[in-house]
Scaffold this active site. Structure first.
Site, mmCIF file in Angstrom:
data_model
loop_
_atom_site.group_PDB
_atom_site.id
_atom_site.type_symbol
_atom_site.label_atom_id
_atom_site.label_comp_id
_atom_site.label_asym_id
_atom_site.label_seq_id
_atom_site.Cartn_x
_atom_site.Cartn_y
_atom_site.Cartn_z
ATOM 1 N N CYS A 35 0.882 -2.005 -14.971
ATOM 2 C CA CYS A 35 2.102 -1.825 -14.195
ATOM 3 C C CYS A 35 2.779 -3.152 -13.852
ATOM 4 O O CYS A 35 4.017 -3.249 -13.875
ATOM 5 C CB CYS A 35 1.815 -1.030 -12.924
ATOM 6 S SG CYS A 35 0.663 -1.825 -11.778
ATOM 7 N N HIS A 81 -0.187 -0.262 -7.319
ATOM 8 C CA HIS A 81 0.887 -0.112 -8.299
ATOM 9 C C HIS A 81 1.995 -1.104 -7.993
ATOM 10 O O HIS A 81 2.159 -1.542 -6.842
ATOM 11 C CB HIS A 81 1.421 1.320 -8.251
ATOM 12 C CG HIS A 81 2.317 1.680 -9.401
ATOM 13 N ND1 HIS A 81 1.931 1.593 -10.711
ATOM 14 C CD2 HIS A 81 3.603 2.135 -9.424
ATOM 15 C CE1 HIS A 81 2.913 1.979 -11.494
ATOM 16 N NE2 HIS A 81 3.952 2.310 -10.738
ATOM 17 N N ASP A 119 10.889 2.665 -11.881
ATOM 18 C CA ASP A 119 9.490 2.426 -12.239
ATOM 19 C C ASP A 119 9.368 2.387 -13.758
ATOM 20 O O ASP A 119 9.317 3.437 -14.415
ATOM 21 C CB ASP A 119 8.593 3.529 -11.674
ATOM 22 C CG ASP A 119 7.120 3.177 -11.791
ATOM 23 O OD1 ASP A 119 6.796 2.188 -12.466
ATOM 24 O OD2 ASP A 119 6.291 3.888 -11.192
#
Length: 686
Positions: A433, A477, A493
Site C-alpha cells: 500500500c 494501511h 486509495d
C-alpha cells in the site's frame, strides 16, 4: 517500653525474613519489564547480605557501607534515565528505597515498613498495564504480602499453609468493602500528571513512511483498535481509520510537516492545529459540522502505542478530555498513549460536509512540495497529462487505470533504488500500500494537483458476539487524498485499483499465500487457536469496558440504576446497610469463636462419631475413655462393635502418635459410619 513496642523491636526470625523476601521478589519481578534489570541484581545483593548477617557470617552494615550503597544506586539511576520527572524514574526510585531497606531489616517495625512499601509498589504495576493477567498477578502479590504480614505474628503463623490460608480469608472478607468502594468512591482525576518515558519503544504506525515500513506491520496480528458503534456501522469500504498525514517528501521518505526539522507534529505550533481549550479538547466552533444528517457515533479503545496520535474516521470530533482535533482532519492526545485509551468520536462522511474554504498559498506550497530533482520519468508522465489539458480528477483516473492494468499487489516487493517512484511505476510494478500511495501522491503533485499521504488502519474484523470491530496491526494501511476545488479533500486509495479485495475483505484475503508467512508459529492457520484468541480478545474487551473504563459518567449511570436518584440520604443508606450487615456478621462470628479454641481435626472427627452413636441410642458417658466406650458399644450393640473398635484405634494413633495416615483412615471411617437407631433393640445386661 510498652508491650507492643517491645514486640515490634524484637529481632526477626528466619521464617519472617523468608516471607518478606518472597513478597519483595513477587512484587519486583514484573517491574523488570519496565525498570532496569540491575535493580533486581541490587535487590539480590541486599538479600544475600541480610541472610549472611542472619547466619552470623557478617555484621549489619555501618553508616559508610549504607552511604556507598545509596551512592551506587543513585548513580545507576542517573546513568539509566536522562529525565527524572517521568513515570519510570519515579517507580525506579521507589523500588530502590524498597531494595535498600533490606540492609537495615532488623526489627518487626522494619518488616512492617518494608511490607507497606511492597503494597505500594504492587499498586504501581497498574500504572503501566491494566490487563487481566496483570490484575491476576496483582492479586497474587497482595496475597503473598498479606501472608508475609501474618508470618510476623510468630513462628506458628509463619507456616506456609497457615499464613496463606489466613491471608486468603482476610482478603475474602475485604471483597464486599472493595466492591462498595469501587462503585461509590468518586472518580477523581490525578492530582498531578507524571509523563511517561518518551524513549519507550513505540508500536504501530510511526511519524514517517518509506517503502517497506507497512509490510513489517503486516507481520503482526496484535490488536491495535477496538471500536464499538452507537447506531450505524460503516461498510468495509468506508472503514478508513486515519491517524497521520504525511506532506513532506525527501525523495524516499514521507513525513509529517516539521518532522524533517526535528519537530514532531504535536510539539510544533501550526496555524491549522487547534490548541487545547480549558477543558482539554479542541473548540468545535472553529469547524462547521452539521448538527443533523449522516454521521457515525463510536467509541475507540486504542492499545498503547507510546505515540500521541489517535485514529478515527474522516471529519472526527471528540469531546473526550485530552483529545483535540487538527486541521489535517485527525485527532491527537495531549500525551503519548502509554496504556489503553478510550475516547468517544463523532464523524461525518465527507460527502455530507462541504469544506467551504480554499487552500491558502502556503497550504498549496506544502501539498505540492517535491524534491528539486529525482524520478524524472514520473515527472514527465505527469507533465504530459497536464499538457493534455486534463483536470485533477481526470489525471487521477488515468493514473488509477495504469495501476489497474499493470500492477501487482504483494507483501514482498523487490527493493527499490534511488528513484523509488520511477522504478516502481515503470520497472518493478509490484508493491504494497505505501508504494501505491507514495507514487500516486508524487505523480499528482508533479501534475500540479495538491495531494498528501494518509496513514492509519483500514478494515477490521467484526466480532458479532460483542458487537465491536477488532482492528489489528496488520490492518495498517496508507492511502492518498487530493484537493479538488469543487469538492475539497477527496480520498483516493490506489491500492483499491489493484487489489479491491484488500479493502473489501482485508489483508488476509488479498495476500492469502504471503499473509503471516514469516511468523514463527503460524497460529492463524489453526482454526481452533484462532477461535480461542478471538474469545480471549472478547474477554479483554469486556474487562476494559466494565472495569478499567469505569469512569465518573458510568459510575453515575450505575448509581442511578441502583438507587433511582442520587441523594445524600440514599447514598448513606446504600453504603450504611452493607456495612451494618458486615458488622453484624462479624459480631456473630466473634461470639461463636469466643466459645473456646478450635478443636484439632482428629478430635472433631471423633466427636462426630460420638454424636452419631448418641443418635443411635448409646451416648458416651462423661469421663469415659475412648477405649472403655468402644468396649461398651461392643457389649450393648454387637453389630457396631468392630467398626467402633476400628474408629477408636485410628483416633488414638492419630491423636497421640501424630500419625497422618491414621487421621486419613479416621476421616474415611467416620464418613462412612451411619448407625441405625437401635434404642428399640434389646440390649445385653451390663
Amino acid at each position: 517500653m510498652s508491650a507492643s513496642t517491645s514486640q515490634l523491636q524484637a529481632l526477626l526470625p528466619r521464617e519472617s525474613l523468608l516471607w518478606i523476601f518472597a513478597a519483595q521478589l513477587a512484587v519486583l519481578l514484573p517491574h523488570t519489564i519496565h525498570l532496569p534489570i540491575w535493580l533486581l541484581g541490587a535487590w539480590a545483593v541486599a538479600v544475600y547480605w541480610r541472610l549472611e548477617v542472619f547466619r552470623g557470617r557478617r555484621e549489619m552494615p555501618g553508616r559508610l557501607v549504607k552511604l556507598v550503597a545509596v551512592a551506587l544506586v543513585v548513580a545507576g539511576l542517573v546513568l539509566t534515565y536522562r529525565r527524572w520527572f517521568a513515570l519510570e524514574p519515579m517507580v525506579a526510585l521507589l523500588a530502590v528505597s524498597f531494595t535498600l531497606k533490606n540492609i537495615e531489616l532488623v526489627s518487626r517495625r522494619d518488616a512492617l515498613l518494608s511490607l507497606m512499601l511492597a503494597y505500594f509498589l504492587a499498586a504501581t504495576l497498574f500504572v503501566f498495564e491494566q490487563t487481566i493477567p496483570y490484575a491476576l498477578y496483582g492479586i497474587v502479590c497482595v496475597v503473598i504480602i498479606t501472608a508475609a504480614l501474618v508470618a510476623q505474628l510468630g513462628r506458628r503463623s509463619a507456616r506456609p499453609g497457615r499464613a496463606l490460608g489466613l491471608s486468603v480469608k482476610l482478603l475474602a472478607q475485604a471483597i464486599p468493602v472493595m466492591l462498595v468502594l469501587f462503585v461509590v468512591m468518586p472518580r477523581l482525576g490525578p492530582l498531578w500528571a507524571v509523563p511517561q518515558n518518551t524513549q519507550a519503544a513505540s508500536t504501530g504506525i510511526s511519524d514517517s513512511m518509506s517503502p517497506g515500513d507497512f509490510s513489517e506491520l503486516s507481520k503482526s496480528d496484535k490488536p491495535a483498535l477496538r471500536i464499538s458503534f452507537n447506531g450505524a456501522v460503516p461498510p468495509p469500504e468506508q472503514r478508513y481509520w486515519r491517524g497521520l498525514v504525511y506532506t513532506h517528501f525527501d525523495g524516499r521518505r514521507w513525513s509529517e510537516p516539521g518532522a524533517a526539522d526535528g519537530y514532531p507534529r504535536w510539539g510544533r505550533g501550526r496555524s491549522n492545529q487547534r490548541p487545547f481549550g480549558d477543558d482539554g479538547h479542541g473548540d468545535s466552533a472553529e469547524r462547521a459540522l452539521p448538527a443533523v444528517g449522516p454521521r457515525y457515533r463510536y467509541q475507540v479503545i486504542q492499545e498503547a502505542s507510546h505515540n500521541p496520535w489517535l485514529f478515527a474516521l474522516a471529519r472526527p470530533h471528540s469531546e473526550t478530555r485530552g483529545v483535540r482535533e487538527t486541521g489535517d482532519d485527525t485527532l491527537v492526545y495531549r500525551t503519548p498513549v502509554g496504556s489503553r485509551l478510550a475516547y468517544e468520536v463523532r464523524s461525518w462522511p465527507r460527502d455530507t460536509v462541504t469544506d467551504g474554504v480554499r487552500l491558502s498559498a502556503s497550504e498549496q506550497r506544502r501539498h505540492l512540495q517535491l524534491p528539486a530533482s529525482g524520478n524524472p520519468r514520473a515527472r514527465a508522465w505527469a507533465r504530459a497529462r497536464f499538457e493534455e489539458g486534463l483536470d485533477g480528477a481526470a489525471i487521477s483516473q488515468a493514473l488509477l487505470s495504469l495501476y489497474n492494468r499493470s500492477f501487482t499487489y504483494t507483501l514482498k516487493p523487490p527493493p527499490l533504488g534511488r528513484d523509488t517512484v520511477d522504478e516502481f511505476l515503470f520497472s518493478t510494478r509490484q508493491g504494497f500500500c505505501e508504494h501505491f500511495a507514495s507514487s500516486y501522491v508524487f505523480t499528482m503533485r508533479a501534475a500540479g494537483v495538491p495531494a498528501r499521504v494518509v496513514a492509519g488502519y483500514q478494515g477490521g474484523e467484526w466480532v458479532e458476539q460483542q458487537e465491536y470491530l477488532l482492528v489489528r496491526q496488520y490492518d495498517a494501511h496508507a492511502w492518498a487524498e487530493i484537493w479538488l476545488p469543487e469538492r475539497g479533500w477527496v480520498r483516493v486509495d490506489p491500492t483499491a485499483s489493484v487489489a479491491p479485495e484488500r479493502i473489501r475483505d482485508g489483508l488476509q484475503s488479498a495476500a492469502a499465500e504471503e499473509f503471516m508467512q514469516d511468523a514463527f508459529l503460524p497460529l492463524h492457520k489453526i482454526a481452533f487457536v484462532s477461535r480461542l484468541r478471538l474469545q480471549w480478545d472478547m474477554v479483554n474487551y469486556r474487562w476494559y469496558q466494565t472495569v478499567v473504563s469505569f469512569d465518573s459518567q458510568r459510575q453515575e449511570g450505575l448509581l442511578r440504576r441502583l438507587m433511582g436518584e442520587i441523594s445524600p440520604l440514599r447514598m448513606a443508606m446504600f453504603i450504611g446497610i452493607p456495612v451494618l450487615g458486615a458488622l453484624l456478621l462479624l459480631l456473630v462470628w466473634l461470639k461463636l469463636s469466643s466459645r473456646g479454641p478450635a478443636l484439632p481435626a482428629t478430635s472433631r472427627l471423633y466427636l462426630r462419631f460420638c454424636q452419631r452413636m448418641a443418635r443411635a441410642g448409646l451416648p458416651r458417658i462423661p469421663g469415659e475413655t475412648p477405649g472403655d466406650y468402644a468396649h461398651r458399644i461392643a457389649r450393648e450393640l454387637p453389630r457396631l462393635g468392630p467398626m467402633a473398635a476400628r474408629i477408636t484405634a485410628a483416633y488414638e494413633r492419630a491423636a497421640y502418635a501424630d500419625d497422618g495416615l491414621a487421621e486419613k483412615q479416621l476421616r474415611r471411617l467416620v464418613r462412612g459410619f451411619w448407625p441405625m437407631r437401635l434404642s428399640a433393640q434389646p440390649r445385653k445386661p451390663v
